[in-house]
Design a protein around this motif. Sequence first.
Motif, PDB file in Angstrom:
ATOM      1  N   GLU B 112       0.847  -1.188   0.000  1.00  0.00           N
ATOM      2  CA  GLU B 112       0.000   0.000   0.000  1.00  0.00           C
ATOM      3  C   GLU B 112       0.883   1.239   0.000  1.00  0.00           C
ATOM      4  OE1 GLU B 112      -1.269   0.744   4.500  1.00  0.00           O
ATOM      5  OE2 GLU B 112      -1.957  -1.207   3.777  1.00  0.00           O
ATOM      6  N   MET B 113       0.291   2.353  -0.356  1.00  0.00           N
ATOM      7  CA  MET B 113       0.979   3.634  -0.264  1.00  0.00           C
ATOM      8  C   MET B 113       0.555   4.278   1.055  1.00  0.00           C
ATOM      9  SD  MET B 113       2.439   3.449  -3.200  1.00  0.00           S
ATOM     10  CE  MET B 113       3.091   5.064  -3.620  1.00  0.00           C
ATOM     11  N   LYS B 114       1.529   4.861   1.739  1.00  0.00           N
ATOM     12  CA  LYS B 114       1.182   5.423   3.038  1.00  0.00           C
ATOM     13  C   LYS B 114       2.051   6.637   3.317  1.00  0.00           C
ATOM     14  CE  LYS B 114       0.879   4.227   7.897  1.00  0.00           C
ATOM     15  NZ  LYS B 114       1.239   3.285   8.956  1.00  0.00           N
ATOM     16  N   PRO B 115       1.486   7.662   3.923  1.00  0.00           N
ATOM     17  CA  PRO B 115       2.306   8.791   4.360  1.00  0.00           C
ATOM     18  C   PRO B 115       3.282   8.316   5.436  1.00  0.00           C
ATOM     19  CG  PRO B 115      -0.038   9.303   4.491  1.00  0.00           C
ATOM     20  CD  PRO B 115       0.062   7.843   4.246  1.00  0.00           C
ATOM     21  N   ALA B 116       4.493   8.823   5.394  1.00  0.00           N
ATOM     22  CA  ALA B 116       5.517   8.347   6.315  1.00  0.00           C
ATOM     23  C   ALA B 116       5.193   8.735   7.748  1.00  0.00           C
ATOM     24  CB  ALA B 116       6.870   8.920   5.911  1.00  0.00           C
ATOM     25  N   PRO B 117       5.121   7.773   8.666  1.00  0.00           N
ATOM     26  CA  PRO B 117       4.994   8.124  10.084  1.00  0.00           C
ATOM     27  C   PRO B 117       6.326   8.678  10.594  1.00  0.00           C
ATOM     28  CG  PRO B 117       5.167   5.746   9.822  1.00  0.00           C
ATOM     29  CD  PRO B 117       5.103   6.327   8.439  1.00  0.00           C
ATOM     30  N   GLU B 118       6.282   9.214  11.784  1.00  0.00           N
ATOM     31  CA  GLU B 118       7.427   9.986  12.265  1.00  0.00           C
ATOM     32  C   GLU B 118       8.714   9.165  12.354  1.00  0.00           C
ATOM     33  OE1 GLU B 118       8.522  12.944  16.010  1.00  0.00           O
ATOM     34  OE2 GLU B 118       6.621  11.863  15.957  1.00  0.00           O
ATOM     35  N   ASP B 119       8.615   7.973  12.978  1.00  0.00           N
ATOM     36  CA  ASP B 119       9.839   7.199  13.180  1.00  0.00           C
ATOM     37  C   ASP B 119      10.443   6.756  11.853  1.00  0.00           C
ATOM     38  OD1 ASP B 119       7.581   5.688  12.824  1.00  0.00           O
ATOM     39  OD2 ASP B 119       8.377   3.953  13.879  1.00  0.00           O
ATOM     40  N   ILE B 120       9.591   6.446  10.893  1.00  0.00           N
ATOM     41  CA  ILE B 120      10.085   6.016   9.583  1.00  0.00           C
ATOM     42  C   ILE B 120      10.705   7.199   8.839  1.00  0.00           C
ATOM     43  CG2 ILE B 120       9.418   5.038   7.373  1.00  0.00           C
ATOM     44  CD1 ILE B 120       9.331   3.083   9.674  1.00  0.00           C
ATOM     45  N   ALA B 121      10.021   8.318   8.881  1.00  0.00           N
ATOM     46  CA  ALA B 121      10.544   9.505   8.201  1.00  0.00           C
ATOM     47  C   ALA B 121      11.925   9.865   8.723  1.00  0.00           C
ATOM     48  CB  ALA B 121       9.580  10.674   8.393  1.00  0.00           C
ATOM     49  N   GLU B 122      12.091   9.743  10.015  1.00  0.00           N
ATOM     50  CA  GLU B 122      13.393  10.068  10.589  1.00  0.00           C
ATOM     51  C   GLU B 122      14.472   9.120  10.078  1.00  0.00           C
ATOM     52  OE1 GLU B 122      15.544  10.331  14.948  1.00  0.00           O
ATOM     53  OE2 GLU B 122      13.422   9.817  14.792  1.00  0.00           O
ATOM     54  N   ARG B 123      14.135   7.856   9.997  1.00  0.00           N
ATOM     55  CA  ARG B 123      15.137   6.880   9.552  1.00  0.00           C
ATOM     56  C   ARG B 123      15.419   7.007   8.060  1.00  0.00           C
ATOM     57  NH1 ARG B 123      12.388   3.771  13.518  1.00  0.00           N
ATOM     58  NH2 ARG B 123      13.795   3.068  15.166  1.00  0.00           N
ATOM     59  N   LEU B 124      14.413   7.368   7.279  1.00  0.00           N
ATOM     60  CA  LEU B 124      14.627   7.466   5.830  1.00  0.00           C
ATOM     61  C   LEU B 124      15.066   8.869   5.418  1.00  0.00           C
ATOM     62  CD1 LEU B 124      11.650   5.369   4.365  1.00  0.00           C
ATOM     63  CD2 LEU B 124      14.063   4.754   4.499  1.00  0.00           C
ATOM     64  N   ARG B 125      15.154   9.765   6.383  1.00  0.00           N
ATOM     65  CA  ARG B 125      15.549  11.141   6.090  1.00  0.00           C
ATOM     66  C   ARG B 125      14.604  11.773   5.081  1.00  0.00           C
ATOM     67  NH1 ARG B 125      17.836  10.501  10.051  1.00  0.00           N
ATOM     68  NH2 ARG B 125      20.071  10.387  10.496  1.00  0.00           N
ATOM     69  N   ILE B 126      13.316  11.595   5.289  1.00  0.00           N
ATOM     70  CA  ILE B 126      12.318  12.245   4.433  1.00  0.00           C
ATOM     71  C   ILE B 126      11.339  12.984   5.326  1.00  0.00           C
ATOM     72  CG2 ILE B 126      12.523  10.577   2.541  1.00  0.00           C
ATOM     73  CD1 ILE B 126      10.132   9.122   3.634  1.00  0.00           C
ATOM     74  N   GLU B 127      10.482  13.770   4.701  1.00  0.00           N
ATOM     75  CA  GLU B 127       9.528  14.563   5.458  1.00  0.00           C
ATOM     76  C   GLU B 127       8.453  13.661   6.059  1.00  0.00           C
ATOM     77  OE1 GLU B 127       9.349  17.948   5.940  1.00  0.00           O
ATOM     78  OE2 GLU B 127      11.374  18.024   5.107  1.00  0.00           O
ATOM     79  N   VAL B 128       8.025  13.982   7.258  1.00  0.00           N
ATOM     80  CA  VAL B 128       6.889  13.275   7.838  1.00  0.00           C
ATOM     81  C   VAL B 128       5.672  13.495   6.951  1.00  0.00           C
ATOM     82  CG1 VAL B 128       5.327  13.142   9.802  1.00  0.00           C
ATOM     83  CG2 VAL B 128       7.767  13.506  10.183  1.00  0.00           C
TER      84      VAL B 128
END
Lengths: 255, 255
Positions: B112-128
């Motif tokens: 599925e496509m999903k907006p990045a949650p906070e912990d994932i965004a931090e690890r992937l260096r992308i915007e929440v």
Amino acid sequence: MSEQPKYRQLADALRREIVNGIYPPGARLPSESELSTRFDASRNTVRNGLKLLVSEGLVTSSQGLGYEVRSHEVFELNASRFENLTFQQNGDSYTTDVTNAGRRPHQTFRVEMKPAPEDIAERLRIEVGSTTVLRFCHRYVDDVPWSTQATYYPGWLTEQAPRLSEPGDIAEGTTRYLAGHDIEQVGYFDEIATRMPTPDEARLLEIGAGVPVLLWTRTGYSKDKRIRCTITTFRGDLNRMQYEIGDLSARNEVL
Amino acid sequence: MSEQPKYRQLADALRREIVNGIYPPGARLPSESELSTRFDASRNTVRNGLKLLVSEGLVTSSQGLGYEVRSHEVFELNASRFENLTFQQNGDSYTTDVTNAGRRPHQTFRVEMKPAPEDIAERLRIEVGSTTVLRFCHRYVDDVPWSTQATYYPGWLTEQAPRLSEPGDIAEGTTRYLAGHDIEQVGYFDEIATRMPTPDEARLLEIGAGVPVLLWTRTGYSKDKRIRCTITTFRGDLNRMQYEIGDLSARNEVL
DNA sequence: CTGTTGAGCTTGTTGGTACAAGCTCGATGA
DNA sequence: TCATCGAGCTTGTACCAACAAGCTCAACAG
């Protein structure tokens, strides 16, 4: 009766209140009898619900005292620094910054000679029952038990590195001490497991039932021999382990 | 009355009989009422003892059926085989490992496509909240739930590797697929934690509330970007993780 | 002033009862 | 023959009662 059994509704309600901070870490929950009247349930039903929260690690119970909300402050441990380990909490290293931040780490040692048990003998590639030096280490932060550690060294090491079998800390660290006696650890392999604590571990780490332990077994080797095997037992609720593997220089660019 | 409470004695006795093979995996335990007469205890006490075994993951209970002994074969997972990936012919390491162990792997996917949650965004260096591709994977060994996995890829990857966001397995393994589209993972760092399962996890992994789960978070990066973050949840009672670090060529000599 | 005791709170253990809910399987009926 | 029902087993939930055991703290005795 609604769909969910009463003891689950009770647990869900209390869990919500805990994560919402109505009962912060360290706070005492109402007693079983109070909850019993609040939720109009028997004490048995209340106990069933609370047992759920205990098994989730959210609260602990102790006879005579009541139910207490557990704190969940996590320490991070980077396990893939080859040279030296640094214990970290929120970026503070265990040995230096923790002290600076007012935290007081301390550790106690115990040394004994012991015939190699089977699992250790296999990892060190020595005969079962042959002599090993066993160094225990209990670590605390602010007098709170942190980890217990048992390191086995094959007996022949003491010929080159006699201080291994003497009681007391080796200030410069055993890895460095061994390297100074021509025993250089060139690699290791780790095994990580988790399980519920034994009664002994629960007592040593001062954790209640419902909190798993993290088992970290590190077997180190020199160019031609296996030189030690360390089994560390952590409180699972307060520790994470980190490994960095691959092209670390590239990682710096993507930090 | 002896030192141990009756329900613990009961659990100890049954545990002994289970590990000694008197009740092998798959066997049914005697019913609560039978145990009640055998141990001269009330049904409540019997249930307390059985609850211990259930929470240890040794047995399961189901309404109308009884208590069944679970299989308890431990699976070892080598997590540091970075270079070996290059030599794999087909499939991912899970399929290979399980097949090599003589057991039957089985996995299901969901994308599925999903907006990045906070912990994932931090690890992937992308915007929440920015777009990510989320690939779920449920893995089984001999039809027993083994792990659930959620892998997040930053949305921009789909431009180069469109099959990422399409449902279904990627037969050659995602690492290899990405490498074929000029996205090469040059390293990763892992975080390992343990805790008690959430109710959802306990249901998915078919474990009791007393079996801890092992959380394995792997963040992979290419030469200049972070390219994925995988969170794998294992049954803690059946899994060990292994890491090999350092001079691996030397290790061969001391095997 | 100090050490001890015990009342009164807490949870832990064990016993009982009743009914709900899920499963198996044989009896029953179409 | 085949579908359905229900008896009879299983565990799940919920209630009650009693006592054991651990902790705190105020009252008490020395």
